[in-house]
Design a protein around this motif. Structure first.
Motif, short mmCIF file in Angstrom:
data_model
loop_
_atom_site.label_atom_id
_atom_site.label_comp_id
_atom_site.label_asym_id
_atom_site.label_seq_id
_atom_site.Cartn_x
_atom_site.Cartn_y
_atom_site.Cartn_z
N ASP A 48 13.56 28.16 -33.55
CA ASP A 48 14.35 28.29 -32.34
C ASP A 48 13.66 29.28 -31.40
OD1 ASP A 48 17.64 27.91 -31.59
OD2 ASP A 48 16.49 29.44 -30.53
N LYS A 49 13.64 28.94 -30.11
CA LYS A 49 12.97 29.79 -29.12
C LYS A 49 13.49 31.22 -29.14
CE LYS A 49 12.02 29.97 -24.15
NZ LYS A 49 12.19 29.25 -22.86
N HIS A 50 14.78 31.39 -29.41
CA HIS A 50 15.37 32.72 -29.39
C HIS A 50 14.86 33.61 -30.53
CE1 HIS A 50 18.00 31.51 -26.15
NE2 HIS A 50 18.33 30.43 -26.84
N PHE A 51 14.26 33.00 -31.55
CA PHE A 51 13.72 33.79 -32.64
C PHE A 51 12.36 34.39 -32.27
CE2 PHE A 51 16.31 31.02 -35.73
CZ PHE A 51 17.36 31.93 -35.70
N VAL A 52 11.70 33.85 -31.28
CA VAL A 52 10.36 34.34 -30.94
C VAL A 52 10.36 35.18 -29.67
CG1 VAL A 52 9.19 32.45 -32.11
CG2 VAL A 52 9.79 32.21 -29.69
N ILE A 53 11.52 35.30 -29.00
CA ILE A 53 11.61 36.08 -27.76
C ILE A 53 12.79 37.03 -27.85
CG2 ILE A 53 12.00 35.96 -25.27
CD1 ILE A 53 10.63 33.30 -25.21
N ARG A 54 12.60 38.25 -27.32
CA ARG A 54 13.69 39.22 -27.26
C ARG A 54 13.65 39.92 -25.91
NH1 ARG A 54 11.73 44.68 -28.74
NH2 ARG A 54 9.50 44.52 -29.22
N GLU A 55 14.75 40.59 -25.56
CA GLU A 55 14.81 41.33 -24.31
C GLU A 55 14.43 42.79 -24.55
OE1 GLU A 55 17.96 42.47 -20.74
OE2 GLU A 55 18.41 40.83 -22.12
N LEU A 56 13.63 43.33 -23.65
CA LEU A 56 13.22 44.73 -23.74
C LEU A 56 13.17 45.30 -22.33
CD1 LEU A 56 12.17 47.07 -25.57
CD2 LEU A 56 9.86 46.23 -25.10
N TYR A 57 14.05 46.24 -22.04
CA TYR A 57 14.11 46.87 -20.71
C TYR A 57 14.19 45.83 -19.59
CZ TYR A 57 12.75 51.04 -23.30
OH TYR A 57 12.70 52.08 -24.20
N GLY A 58 15.03 44.82 -19.79
CA GLY A 58 15.27 43.83 -18.76
C GLY A 58 14.23 42.73 -18.66
N ARG A 59 13.22 42.73 -19.53
CA ARG A 59 12.19 41.68 -19.54
C ARG A 59 12.18 41.01 -20.90
NH1 ARG A 59 8.36 42.28 -15.48
NH2 ARG A 59 7.84 40.13 -16.04
N MET A 60 11.66 39.78 -20.93
CA MET A 60 11.56 39.05 -22.18
C MET A 60 10.18 39.26 -22.76
SD MET A 60 14.57 38.01 -22.13
CE MET A 60 14.53 37.13 -23.69
N VAL A 61 10.13 39.71 -24.02
CA VAL A 61 8.87 39.93 -24.73
C VAL A 61 8.93 39.18 -26.06
CG1 VAL A 61 8.57 42.20 -23.66
CG2 VAL A 61 9.67 42.02 -25.91
N ASN A 62 7.79 39.11 -26.73
CA ASN A 62 7.77 38.40 -28.01
C ASN A 62 8.56 39.18 -29.06
OD1 ASN A 62 5.93 39.46 -30.46
ND2 ASN A 62 5.14 40.29 -28.52
N ASN A 63 9.03 38.47 -30.06
CA ASN A 63 9.87 39.07 -31.10
C ASN A 63 9.18 39.08 -32.46
OD1 ASN A 63 12.27 40.33 -31.91
ND2 ASN A 63 13.13 38.40 -32.66
N THR A 64 7.85 38.86 -32.46
CA THR A 64 7.14 38.76 -33.74
C THR A 64 6.02 39.77 -33.92
OG1 THR A 64 5.72 37.04 -32.80
CG2 THR A 64 7.67 36.30 -34.00
N ASN A 65 5.52 40.34 -32.82
CA ASN A 65 4.40 41.28 -32.89
C ASN A 65 4.78 42.55 -32.14
OD1 ASN A 65 2.02 42.76 -32.61
ND2 ASN A 65 0.74 40.97 -32.23
N GLU A 66 5.12 43.60 -32.89
CA GLU A 66 5.57 44.85 -32.27
C GLU A 66 4.45 45.58 -31.55
OE1 GLU A 66 5.10 47.59 -36.32
OE2 GLU A 66 7.08 47.15 -35.49
N HIS A 67 3.20 45.19 -31.78
CA HIS A 67 2.08 45.85 -31.12
C HIS A 67 1.89 45.37 -29.68
CE1 HIS A 67 0.77 47.58 -34.94
NE2 HIS A 67 0.95 46.39 -35.48
N TYR A 68 2.55 44.29 -29.32
CA TYR A 68 2.34 43.70 -27.99
C TYR A 68 3.67 43.62 -27.26
CZ TYR A 68 0.37 40.61 -24.44
OH TYR A 68 -0.07 40.07 -23.26
N VAL A 69 3.84 44.45 -26.23
CA VAL A 69 5.11 44.49 -25.51
C VAL A 69 4.95 44.16 -24.03
CG1 VAL A 69 6.26 46.07 -27.10
CG2 VAL A 69 4.89 47.01 -25.23
N ILE A 70 3.89 43.42 -23.69
CA ILE A 70 3.75 42.89 -22.34
C ILE A 70 4.74 41.74 -22.18
CG2 ILE A 70 2.19 41.81 -20.68
CD1 ILE A 70 1.42 44.65 -21.32
#
Length: 363
Positions: free
Chosen positions: A41-63
């Motif tokens: 599910d798309k929602h498992f790979v994306i999360r919200e961070l400070y009002g933007r959508m970032v990936n939800n699988t790699n904590e090293h990458y928050v662009i």
């Protein structure tokens, strides 16, 4: 071969404005699909961070990985096409052309774009080589405004876990752009890319140097308001760089790409050739050559596209800065001041893209 005119940015929303003043070969038999759709599910790979959508699988990458960022990336994609003269630097063009000549064994050519973002490069390569299958791989799905060509496929995966799923010697061209900030072991990724390349296959990498350069192409050093030559752009980039390194100590590994490629050759992973080229682009058409009577149209367009893309670079880096612990009001001031600098061309800056290419032995 690489003189195609810049097209409309593949991921840029219609109505977005500039805020400042064929080969006759059969199509790949595989249809355009999103590999994640059937199992994740798309929602498992994306999360919200400070009002933007970032990936939800790699904590090293928050662009951010949302439509706004993919639109900005699409502008950068068009800028690089102009600055490089095509989808890759001219020095690599003959090798890419050979690698993607239709195969005689009945199999189809394959291109893999690792860290494809909004998919602009994938789409343009699929249109340029309609007989090849072009695969885009990223942590999150691209935000496409229209259907991708039939010979494309997008997959959600993390390159930190390797590329063995593609099979040994199965890919003709591997493209990696702006990915090192999210890769924990970039040297190992280069080895993984070598392993999946067919003999005579081509590796292409492109990375923006995480520095701002003055009009003499010297790195900026001032980061405090009371220092001579201070620019808000530099303060923002320096703090973002520190934040990226905090998230991933190997974020600047791109600076070693050519050295590592040569080391690989010494350790049995042989390349027929490899090289590096620095592509310099001014931030806006401020140079005399771009303002005089004899304007270099190509460089002027690249400069304007970079100005458009970097106008919002602070917004793109906001999650990085806030994750690093900087107060929100401070970060938002940096961004406001940086946007004013870029919009009004208060600063005469250059940015550098480091482009490498390598051709695997054999074939």
């Amino acid at each position: 071969m690489q003189d195609e005119a810049p097209s409309e940015p593949s991921g840029l929303a219609s109505g977005s404005g500039f805020p400042f003043g064929n080969a006759e070969t059969p199509l790949s038999p595989r249809a355009s699909v999103y590999s994640y759709a059937s199992s994740i599910d798309k929602h498992f790979v994306i999360r919200e961070l400070y009002g933007r959508m970032v990936n939800n699988t790699n904590e090293h990458y928050v662009i951010p990985a949302d439509g706004e960022e993919h639109g900005r990336e699409a502008v950068l994609h068009e800028m690089l096409k102009v600055a490089m003269g095509g989808l890759y630097i001219r020095q690599a063009a003959p090798a890419v052309y050979r690698a993607l000549t239709p195969r005689r064994d009945g199999d189809f050519n394959t291109v893999l774009d690792i860290g494809c973002g909004g998919g602009s490069w994938v789409i343009d390569m699929a249109q340029l080589y309609p007989h090849a299958e072009v695969v885009g791989m990223d942590l999150t799905p691209p935000n496409l405004l229209s259907s991708a060509p039939e010979n494309t496929r997008f997959e959600c995966d993390d390159a930190n876990y390797g590329l063995s799923q593609y099979g040994a010697e199965s890919v003709d061209v591997v493209h990696i752009r702006g990915l090192s900030v999210g890769i924990k072991d970039y040297y190992n990724l280069l080895k993984e890319a070598y392993a999946i390349l067919r003999p005579a296959g081509v590796l292409l990498t492109v990375d923006c140097d995480l520095l701002a350069y003055d009009e003499n192409r010297q790195p900026l050093t001032s980061v405090n308001e009371d220092e001579p030559g201070f620019l808000w752009m530099n303060r923002l980039l320096v703090n973002a760089y520190q934040g990226l390194i905090k998230c991933n100590p190997s974020a600047d590994a791109y600076r070693h790409t050519l050295t590592w490629l040569k080391e690989m050759g010494e350790n049995g992973n042989s390349w027929e050739e490899c090289g590096e080229l620095a592509v310099w682009v001014p931030l806006g058409p401020w140079t005399e050559e771009l303002q005089g009577e004899r304007v270099d149209g190509r460089e002027s367009l690249a400069a304007q596209l970079l100005q458009l893309a970097f106008w919002k670079i602070g917004v793109a880096l906001r999650p990085v800065l806030l994750t690093s612990g900087h107060p929100e009001e401070i970060v938002d001031r940096w961004i406001q001041e940086q946007e004013a600098e870029v919009g009004e061309m208060k600063a005469k800056l250059y940015f550098k893209w480091i482009c490498t290419w390598a051709v695997k032995k054999g074939g």
